[in-house]
Design an enzyme around this catalytic site. Structure first.
Site, PDB file in Angstrom:
ATOM      1  N   ALA B 237      47.675  42.556  27.576  1.00 21.55           N
ATOM      2  CA  ALA B 237      47.362  43.252  28.821  1.00 21.55           C
ATOM      3  C   ALA B 237      46.612  42.354  29.806  1.00 21.55           C
ATOM      4  CB  ALA B 237      46.551  44.511  28.520  1.00 21.55           C
ATOM      5  N   HIS B 238      46.340  42.899  30.984  1.00 21.48           N
ATOM      6  CA  HIS B 238      45.735  42.095  32.041  1.00 21.48           C
ATOM      7  C   HIS B 238      44.324  41.633  31.687  1.00 21.48           C
ATOM      8  CE1 HIS B 238      44.357  45.958  34.388  1.00 21.48           C
ATOM      9  NE2 HIS B 238      44.275  46.134  33.107  1.00 21.48           N
ATOM     10  N   ASN B 239      44.039  40.427  32.099  1.00 23.96           N
ATOM     11  CA  ASN B 239      42.721  39.825  31.937  1.00 23.96           C
ATOM     12  C   ASN B 239      42.338  39.535  30.493  1.00 23.96           C
ATOM     13  OD1 ASN B 239      42.630  41.571  34.583  1.00 23.96           O
ATOM     14  ND2 ASN B 239      41.093  39.967  34.838  1.00 23.96           N
TER      15      ASN B 239
END
Lengths: 347, 347, 347
Positions: B237-239
């Site tokens: 997922a993001h980050n």
């Protein structure tokens, strides 16, 4: 489709009660059906729905009549529906006529009679495509891959090099057949890739859903037996061998080198660890995670997966844990009282 | 490949026992091997298989001899195999010579020396592709994305805009790098999209399997450290920040903003919740679901994940619940008898 | 983007404390921000980070001031950020100007004003694309499919025939809409495919992540209500109906024919079995596996999913099983002693 009820009754060898001249233009579920639709009643418990349906006619079992409705009586309304649906299939399946001017056919490719290739599909060197197989838009077929007859490969599927696929196989969009198995040798902190030099062999009548992955073997081959049906997001790792007529529901995954028998059912989100042997006719319940070999006909659930009835009993005990905890507390109190009483009586 | 045993022995610096003129045309597993194949024996327990193999020669450990078989003795037969396999790699890796006439190269793209681009691949404005990198058929490379040297991007991969990918990276078909992170702000009943303006940075020697998703950061970057190997259907997922030389097996997922150390192993169907920190050398067992930070070298399993040995003990207790329930029942009966006996004796 | 702080303050109707002439060139997280960035502080607990940020300015709540920093005070800094981000969106969203010369537009396709179509996208016969919708490279749009206005379809998405998609819908790469539902009738050992003749209807403002699968209905339609947001690797089976403004996190799956209310939240790796009804505002925790109908506002976890608080208590009991086992052992010992004592006293 435009067929009269008389024509449909003849096709399914059924007995028509109603107007043979009525025209059927589609098929639909019993609740959603509208004027012009053919529907079916497989289970008598839905009789009230049949009475209320807007369908023009209903495929029913022997001796079933529904007041005010046209029905076609057959031994098995489900099979009759499939027969009609098969005829309707032309209306639903993508038709690709010939090779699109924007398809890319590399040197040495052999396309049999009646093959359809959509725009931007790429068939790489030396691949062979069997009669009447449809290769849809954006599909990639690798070098030397052989695909049988009457297959239907939906848009944006990737089939890598040197794969062998049987007849009547359907592969849905986004799926990948023949990607490298996940194999490394650890050397110090690094993971050195082991080339995955094997292939994938898919039997006749297999269907793969969307976003399914089937890895090629390290050596040798990953195998999916004939008639096996695979739902979306399934993972089949390298060197796995799956038997015939299995069912793998969404997110079912099989780790490397496991061997699965015939007619095995893996429900949704289930898994089988690597290097295991699972017998014929095994049923793995939803979320079941198999960590050891399973004999023929085993029915398992839970993680680690165990006999389904045992797992249910165990779950029931877990549900009652609060009760057990209370009982233990009460017993402790009573035993303390008894100890006190004994002590007193001995004094 | 066409190599003599003498040539292979020289390459792996091994000692050949057998006919140096014998010709090897492929490599295979010990059971599946046939005439002309080279195979290997890494573990002495498979000695009986080695004796029965149809392979022309076997890579073995120091001092291992197999009667009637040609062997090449080396310190580490697995590494010797990898060496030979690396040479064989040319036979298995897709070769793309130059830029296909049907590739789409938009303005401002920089292709270094030796880059191969397959048919219908699209390289969007300003992207830069390093030396000898292969961009296969149907791949999309977004604007401004930079890909290093000797990478292998398989058909139908999508790499979005402004992504940075190192050298020797392999990405398998159907994978998506740089899709938007899953981020919304709730306003009343509606979810308002937060633009995902960050990027993804992938280190050298990373391999991503098929149908892997790596979301771009909301701001800043999602990072996969060098040497990390990612199996099919993994979600990053993001980050998220993943360290070096990690292993993520099929369906492993990491939720937003979690940070994972080096050499972490996530087994199949495991997960890590969002905003957590997982130390170096952590091992998460299959299906393990991590819901809190983990220190270096933790070995966890279960959901919520806990110390693996503790989880095993707990599972053993759960397995014995039926026994415990019986014991509680018996204790209740005995305590009731005792209470009765005490009462009687006090009467 | 190139905007002054004064311009930004005007856009978000905020109160600027600081130099209105300072130029903002990007937005970023409070920790990652650098000179020229705008960032935001939604939660006062991050105040120390705000004091240390390298951002040029910070969107803050009413009455929040940060010494030595330019701030814009607004009622809701998150919303202000979204507003600015929306303006920035142009910088991040792919822009496709007109129909690329390498797009394939089949006969009978209707493209409204402002539609962009990327290279190697294929829009099949009779499809209709609404105003300002972007169809990226390698996308396949099937025959007769209708897509609304201002949609953004990322590269290598597949949307099959006769699908209906609303306005402002975003679909990320690798996703598949309208693949066949997983439906078979068993006849002896074989599974006979039931044609999936229905469609998929997707409401306005829906977003689908990467590698999402949405199967078409057997008959009738699979529905995703307006405003529902779907993360990567989600599976939505045939005939499922999902309400408005739901959230489905990565790997959440819904089996065939289940109906989900509005504002339902399915956390990561959760699932809903087939033919169930789940009420409005239900929350299913991560890994929750729903096996029976759920009323409005239920909060569930575990597998099989049960009331979340009950599941937590149950987990706590499971954690204490070792303790309970010890207590049972001790009780058995004490009861044996008591029995012995009673026996002695009766002798």
């Amino acid at each position: 489709m435009q067929k009269t009820l008389a024509e449909i009754a003849a096709i399914v060898k059924g007995r028509l009660i109603g107007d043979g001249g009525a025209v059927i233009t589609g098929i639909s579920g019993i609740k959603e059906a509208k004027e012009g639709d053919l529907t079916f009643l497989a289970n008598p418990k839905y009789l009230p729905l049949a009475a209320a349906t807007h369908a023009t006619a209903i495929l029913v079992g022997k001796d079933v009549a529904i007041e005010g409705k046209a029905v076609i009586q057959t031994d098995n309304p489900s099979i009759a529906l499939v027969t009609i649906a098969g005829i309707l299939k032309d209306a639903f399946s993508p038709k690709i006529k010939g090779v699109h001017s924007r398809a890319v056919i590399e040197p040495g490719v052999v396309l049999a009679e009646g093959v359809g290739v959509g725009p931007n599909a790429v068939i790489d060197e030396g691949a062979k495509i069997g009669r009447h197989t449809m290769i849809s838009a954006g599909v990639y077929i690798g070098r030397g891959t052989v695909i049988g007859e009457n297959c239907l490969i939906y848009p944006n599927v990737t089939i890598r090099e040197n794969i062998v696929i049987g007849n009547n196989v359907i592969i849905h969009s986004g799926s990948v057949v023949g990607s490298d198995g996940f194999g490394y040798i650890q050397m110090g902190e690094q993971h050195m890739k082991i080339p995955q030099a094997g292939t994938v062999v898919i039997g006749d009548d297999v269907e793969l859903g969307s976003c399914v992955t089937v890895d090629r073997a390290r050596f040798d081959k990953t195998v999916i037996g004939k008639g096996t049906k695979v739902d979306n997001h399934v993972q089949i790792a390298h060197n796995v061998r799956i038997g015939d007529n299995c069912i793998m529901v969404a997110y079912a995954g099989i780790a490397g080198s496991s061997r699965i028998g015939n007619r095995v059912i893996m429900a949704g989100q289930s898994g089988i660890a690597g290097h295991l042997t699972v017998g014929d006719d095994v049923v793995i319940a939803g979320r079941g995670g198999v960590t050891h070999d399973l004999p023929t006909c085993a029915k398992v659930s839970g993680f680690p997966a165990q006999d389904h009835r045992k797992a249910l009993r165990q779950d029931a005990h877990v549900q009652r844990l609060s009760e057990y905890a209370d009982e233990i507390k009460l017993l402790k109190k009573k035993v303390a009282s008894l100890e006190e009483a004994i002590k007193t009586s001995h004094d």
